[in-house]
Scaffold this active site. Structure first.
Site, PDB file in Angstrom:
ATOM      1  N   ARG A 210       0.857  -1.193   0.000  1.00 39.04           N
ATOM      2  CA  ARG A 210       0.000   0.000   0.000  1.00 39.04           C
ATOM      3  C   ARG A 210       0.891   1.241   0.000  1.00 39.04           C
ATOM      4  O   ARG A 210       1.756   1.388   0.836  1.00 39.04           O
ATOM      5  CB  ARG A 210      -0.888   0.017   1.247  1.00 39.04           C
TER       6      ARG A 210
ATOM      7  N   HIS B 295       1.750   6.933  -0.237  1.00 38.83           N
ATOM      8  CA  HIS B 295       0.684   7.914  -0.114  1.00 38.83           C
ATOM      9  C   HIS B 295       1.178   9.163   0.602  1.00 38.83           C
ATOM     10  O   HIS B 295       2.046   9.090   1.475  1.00 38.83           O
ATOM     11  CB  HIS B 295      -0.491   7.305   0.661  1.00 38.83           C
TER      12      HIS B 295
ATOM     13  N   LYS C  58       1.120  10.800  10.579  1.00 34.63           N
ATOM     14  CA  LYS C  58       0.615   9.493  10.994  1.00 34.63           C
ATOM     15  C   LYS C  58       1.529   8.883  12.048  1.00 34.63           C
ATOM     16  O   LYS C  58       2.750   8.984  11.957  1.00 34.63           O
ATOM     17  CB  LYS C  58       0.554   8.539   9.789  1.00 34.63           C
TER      18      LYS C  58
ATOM     19  N   TYR D 275      -3.318   3.157  12.545  1.00 35.60           N
ATOM     20  CA  TYR D 275      -2.634   4.442  12.511  1.00 35.60           C
ATOM     21  C   TYR D 275      -3.522   5.589  12.960  1.00 35.60           C
ATOM     22  O   TYR D 275      -4.703   5.632  12.681  1.00 35.60           O
ATOM     23  CB  TYR D 275      -1.972   4.731  11.164  1.00 35.60           C
TER      24      TYR D 275
ATOM     25  N   ASP E 169      -2.510   2.625  -6.951  1.00 40.30           N
ATOM     26  CA  ASP E 169      -1.076   2.646  -6.670  1.00 40.30           C
ATOM     27  C   ASP E 169      -0.261   2.147  -7.862  1.00 40.30           C
ATOM     28  O   ASP E 169       0.819   2.658  -8.140  1.00 40.30           O
ATOM     29  CB  ASP E 169      -0.762   1.823  -5.425  1.00 40.30           C
TER      30      ASP E 169
END
Length: 197
Positions: A59, A62, A72, A132, A168
């Site tokens: 992932r 970002h 985060k 998170y 992505d």
């Protein structure tokens, strides 16, 4: 709590002290006073997220527009994964550099990723659960991604066949994102973060 600054400004690793007995384990995952003393400002909690991933899911990378960006504080509450922080701030002395930290349910470490940095995660187990805390809520118009397989970044992912979302997989390279003006500016990020203190 053991705290280590990573090689990218604004990125930290927090490893809690665990206390265990026949009942199980207790630890302090987050301490506001230690966090503020380390980072220089409090973490405003606007949103908390959980994602679950099977082994090989990748992932990221970002990031969000700054201001306000999205800081985060990330940990794995089940399973294991590799968390990657990428300096995508144009003008930063470490632009294009990345750091990887193993997050798992054994050491229970966490990483803090300040506003303006890119974030990615690759699951090492089929039950990788990422938790998170976020400084701002999700803003779809201000969220962006850089391709995690960009050969110029040369991130050493722990899988030869990563599983990516369509978004992505289609993300631009770091160079293209920079040319298109999508990346945050280093000095603007630093000024915004100073304003939080």
């Amino acid at each position: 709590m053991k705290i280590r600054e990573l090689g990218i400004e604004g990125a930290f690793e927090f490893t809690p002290q665990q206390h265990g007995d026949q009942r199980g384990t207790f630890l302090e995952l987050f301490r506001a006073d230690l966090f503020e003393a380390t980072v220089g400002h409090p973490l405003t909690l606007a949103q908390s997220n959980i994602s679950t991933s099977q082994r090989g899911v990748l992932r990221g990378i970002h990031f969000a527009d700054v201001p306000p960006g999205q800081a985060k504080y990330v940990t794995v509450t089940r399973g294991a994964g590799i968390d990657v922080i990428v300096d995508i701030r144009v003008g930063s002395p470490t632009f294009g550099r990345w750091e990887a930290v193993r997050l798992d349910d054994v050491d229970r470490r966490a990483v803090y990723i300040s506003e303006g940095l890119g974030h990615a995660f690759c699951a090492l187990t089929d039950d990788a659960t990422l938790t998170y805390l976020c400084s701002t809520g999700y803003n779809p118009t201000g969220e962006h991604t850089v391709n995690p397989l960009d050969p110029d970044l040369a991130i050493e992912w722990p899988t030869e066949t990563p599983i990516l979302s369509a978004r992505d997989a289609a993300a631009p390279s770091l160079a293209t994102a920079k040319a298109d003006g999508l990346l945050p500016d280093y000095e603007a990020c630093r000024a915004y973060i100073r304003s939080l203190g």
